[in-house]
Design a protein around this motif. Sequence first.
Motif, PDB file in Angstrom:
ATOM      1  N   VAL A  46       0.860  -1.179   0.000  1.00  0.00           N
ATOM      2  CA  VAL A  46       0.000   0.000   0.000  1.00  0.00           C
ATOM      3  C   VAL A  46       0.902   1.236   0.000  1.00  0.00           C
ATOM      4  O   VAL A  46       2.061   1.175   0.412  1.00  0.00           O
ATOM      5  CB  VAL A  46      -0.943   0.034   1.219  1.00  0.00           C
ATOM      6  N   THR A  47       0.341   2.328  -0.451  1.00  0.00           N
ATOM      7  CA  THR A  47       1.101   3.563  -0.568  1.00  0.00           C
ATOM      8  C   THR A  47       0.705   4.510   0.565  1.00  0.00           C
ATOM      9  O   THR A  47      -0.477   4.743   0.800  1.00  0.00           O
ATOM     10  CB  THR A  47       0.807   4.218  -1.921  1.00  0.00           C
TER      11      THR A  47
ATOM     12  N   LYS B 116       6.049   2.792  -0.212  1.00  0.00           N
ATOM     13  CA  LYS B 116       5.214   1.609  -0.366  1.00  0.00           C
ATOM     14  C   LYS B 116       5.580   0.643   0.747  1.00  0.00           C
ATOM     15  O   LYS B 116       6.751   0.334   0.942  1.00  0.00           O
ATOM     16  CB  LYS B 116       5.504   0.955  -1.718  1.00  0.00           C
ATOM     17  N   VAL B 117       4.563   0.180   1.473  1.00  0.00           N
ATOM     18  CA  VAL B 117       4.844  -0.731   2.589  1.00  0.00           C
ATOM     19  C   VAL B 117       3.868  -1.893   2.547  1.00  0.00           C
ATOM     20  O   VAL B 117       2.853  -1.858   1.854  1.00  0.00           O
ATOM     21  CB  VAL B 117       4.710  -0.018   3.954  1.00  0.00           C
TER      22      VAL B 117
ATOM     23  N   LEU C  26       3.998   3.572  12.208  1.00  0.00           N
ATOM     24  CA  LEU C  26       5.363   3.734  12.715  1.00  0.00           C
ATOM     25  C   LEU C  26       6.370   3.034  11.797  1.00  0.00           C
ATOM     26  O   LEU C  26       7.429   3.597  11.471  1.00  0.00           O
ATOM     27  CB  LEU C  26       5.455   3.178  14.144  1.00  0.00           C
ATOM     28  N   ASP C  27       6.044   1.810  11.366  1.00  0.00           N
ATOM     29  CA  ASP C  27       6.922   1.097  10.431  1.00  0.00           C
ATOM     30  C   ASP C  27       7.116   1.905   9.154  1.00  0.00           C
ATOM     31  O   ASP C  27       8.237   2.041   8.643  1.00  0.00           O
ATOM     32  CB  ASP C  27       6.324  -0.264  10.038  1.00  0.00           C
ATOM     33  N   ALA C  28       6.000   2.419   8.658  1.00  0.00           N
ATOM     34  CA  ALA C  28       6.063   3.173   7.403  1.00  0.00           C
ATOM     35  C   ALA C  28       6.934   4.422   7.573  1.00  0.00           C
ATOM     36  O   ALA C  28       7.724   4.759   6.691  1.00  0.00           O
ATOM     37  CB  ALA C  28       4.656   3.564   6.956  1.00  0.00           C
TER      38      ALA C  28
ATOM     39  N   THR D 201      -1.402   1.528  14.892  1.00  0.00           N
ATOM     40  CA  THR D 201      -2.384   1.691  13.820  1.00  0.00           C
ATOM     41  C   THR D 201      -1.816   1.182  12.496  1.00  0.00           C
ATOM     42  O   THR D 201      -0.761   1.634  12.062  1.00  0.00           O
ATOM     43  CB  THR D 201      -2.766   3.183  13.672  1.00  0.00           C
ATOM     44  N   PRO D 202      -2.512   0.249  11.878  1.00  0.00           N
ATOM     45  CA  PRO D 202      -2.020  -0.246  10.591  1.00  0.00           C
ATOM     46  C   PRO D 202      -2.210   0.810   9.507  1.00  0.00           C
ATOM     47  O   PRO D 202      -3.112   1.648   9.596  1.00  0.00           O
ATOM     48  CB  PRO D 202      -2.899  -1.470  10.304  1.00  0.00           C
ATOM     49  N   VAL D 203      -1.391   0.726   8.491  1.00  0.00           N
ATOM     50  CA  VAL D 203      -1.504   1.674   7.382  1.00  0.00           C
ATOM     51  C   VAL D 203      -2.727   1.317   6.535  1.00  0.00           C
ATOM     52  O   VAL D 203      -3.253   0.212   6.613  1.00  0.00           O
ATOM     53  CB  VAL D 203      -0.252   1.622   6.478  1.00  0.00           C
TER      54      VAL D 203
END
Lengths: 726, 154
Positions: A5-6, A15-16, A23-25, A68-70
């Motif tokens: 996803v962007t 893009k992750v 946070l990961d993104a 929170t997920p992207v």
Amino acid sequence: MENTVTVTIDGITVKVKPTATILDAAKQAGVRIPVLCADDKLHPYGSCRICLVEIEKSPRKFTPSCTTPVADNMVVKTMTPDLFEARKRILELLLCHHPLDCPVCDKAGNCQLQDLVHEYGLGPSKFTEKKRVVPPNYKSAVIDREVARCVLCGKCVRVCREQNAVGELAFTRRGKESKVSTDFDQQLDCEFCGECVEICPVGALTTKQFKYRGRTWNMERTQSVCNYCGCGCRMVYETRQGRIVRVRSAARNYLCGKGRFGWDAVHHADRLTTPLVRVSGELVPATWDEALAMVVTNLNVIKNKRGADSIGGLGSVRTTNEESYLFQKFMRSAIGTNNVDMLARLKVPKGLNTTFFSGELSNISGHDVVLVLDGDVAELNPLTGIEIVRAVNRNYKKLILVNSGYNKLNRIASCVLEYVSPDAALADLLPALKSGQGTGAVADAAAILKEATSVAVIIPARLPDGTYYQVRELLSLLKGATTYPVVKRSNFLGALDMGVLPGYYPGYQKVSPDVVSRFASAWNCMLPEIPGKNALEMLDAIKQGSIAALYIMGDDPAGSDAGLKPVLEKLEFLVVQDIFLTETAKMADVVLPAVSSAEKAGTLTSLERRLQGISPAEEPLGDAQPDWNILQTVAKKMGSAMHYASPSDIMKEIRALVPLYADLAVGSVWPAEKSPLHGSETNLSLLSDSVEKNDVITSERLLFSSGTTTTRSKELTTVCTFKVEA
Amino acid sequence: MLTEQEKQEISEELKHCERPEAAAIEALRVVQKKRGWVSDASLRDVAAQLSMTPAELDAVATFYSFIFRKPVGRHVIALCDSMVCWSLGHDDLYKLISTKLGIGYGETTGDNRFTLLPASCLGACDRAPAMMVDDELFGPVTPETIDEILSKYS
Ligand code: SF4
Ligand code: SF4
Ligand code: SF4
Ligand code: FES
């Protein structure tokens, strides 16, 4: 990358994976979001709220980024005036009970709370509450708990439970009464790994060892590797004015209690600082010249009188590869015998490095199922234990455990086979796998194994013949099996690789005319053509009088097995190189003081066959010298040409002569298929009914013991009698 | 030491749960039902049966106000002090009960008949001010009804 996803973070589009958190993104976008309770080692938790961000078009004003997920086309802002104020308020709330005793806090300078408050610049607080007073009656061994400093991020609780499966810490009570407790707030009774101390963002958990020993900004750091077990964890020595004051993990990897706290053995008063020679029955201090003259004269006399094969050498699992290499070279070229071996071969599984090569430990958690055939694995190789727990707690894989006792692995196992030994368990499990016989746990285990497409099999530290064949059969019945043998001793594999073996030159090159002539020309000397005696045969030969002198580097047979004392007494001449006056050293005619792994450079090879470098953090103690230098000095005096300025000179020679190491980069694993013994029926372990290879015993718990060194760690001896579970 | 029957009842609870810690509350209640409260020693035993550490189980036990970690009287009065009950007369009710029984929050009468505890939201805002005695809910509780309620418990 398929299926991504962007996300746009502060104007940077990345893009992750759809499972990533904001946070990961942000990390991927190179944007820093402050955190307190989030940690890569742990599941997302979301307790501190410092990581709040704003999401465009979201109904929520602020959203915690760590939980929170992207979502596709999400647009995130990580820093706005509102966020700045919100974070400031959170910090203000955190500080309202915090004692702010930074001047005496060991965490100061390395404290995430301190850094954030500094960054956000808090002024006078609106809150006038009294500071929380928590009575300082949490006395424990090794670790100090300053509960009042705790910000309730839960990282210690989670690391102890999720990563370690120990569960020593938990939040008790509720609301403003919440606090981190042990069992009924008693002293810690755990693995004393110090992972909770390492992960605590503030000074609520600190170590006694480091108390008032230095400030974090005043220390020099030396990257090295733990030399206590085969896992070979990377670590950092922190020194102040040339003395180690603390050990921490490198790159935030795991360290067990031995790795983190056991280094203090290096400073033990028992360290040998000068050579000792036996004069009318007593060991007395001597100069290096005197001691070495005595070694050389006696070895020469015995060699001339009774032949080179009347001398034997026992090598060590604690010395570096370079030193092990030099040890066998010394025995073969300077003395002229292949009688060179290690008693530690009694403590490894049959089939090690021929049938059972270890996979990389970090891959354990990638298998569908982990089958543990040695219930003690988490005590013998703590990091292997952690990876097993990771498989279950982080990756939701299944664990099948063979264990007659009860320990932390029982708590997370899907299926426990309660058998006294692996062979008994396999006797039932194999038929169940083959023809579906079996009931209860055995049937469950077989069902789980049949469904798995990849299985990690933990091979026990002791593997008698019968069990060895059972395990081989087991492997043939499993899909995608990778073995992970338990190898307790630190540089055991390195010493094997370096040819501390009576039948093999370095790199498992069999003693044969070809190999001998190759090494003879490389070393420019005559070499013995027949294989030597193994460690057990040497002991027999001593009893029978055909071996008259023994050269021991870094091992303590008499300490491991008191029954060997009378055997060693038969020797005409005994040389021991060690860092302590061990039981064996006490019997020696000459004792040569070596340095610990904190005082020398070189390489070690872990049980994964990974080559890793150690570096000196301190100067050698007193007159002690690294084993490699002692060996080359003795060799020179005996007429051998050895001229190494440093361990890296020795490594150059190893690379030239040992194909396995020719272009093995530091940090890499040598491929199992490259070993000449790969798949052969050779047995690199030794089996004896009579000779025990105990750890030098003072410790009830395997976890804290590793022989002569750990028993001299002040920190570890304070905890070594604690038990695993009540 | 847990009795055979307690162990039995806890194993019964375990059967309904995929992971043993999910039975934590029910297991603690088994013990509490028999003994009135959960001592450190019983908590340790229950933890062992659930493959939890005592600290982990104590975290559950001390979170819930209806798991008693200290001895209580024969009956436990839980008075709701949340917003709605508070605005509809909690303070007066507390004063009344406390004068009648001669105990404050966290205390037990001399004859061991009642223990008085605060409770955060009993979920009975429509019946505020509400209280529970043992497993029974009462509300709205008034100075007129209180004696009758208490007299049911000896
Ligand atoms: S030292 Fe290790 S085992 Fe002990 S409480 Fe901390 S994390 Fe848990
Ligand atoms: S002791 Fe440290 S790690 Fe544990 S909850 Fe408190 S602040 Fe977090
Ligand atoms: S697991 Fe082994 S190598 Fe790692 S820190 Fe512990 S003793 Fe050292
Ligand atoms: S870091 Fe996200 S809530 Fe703590």
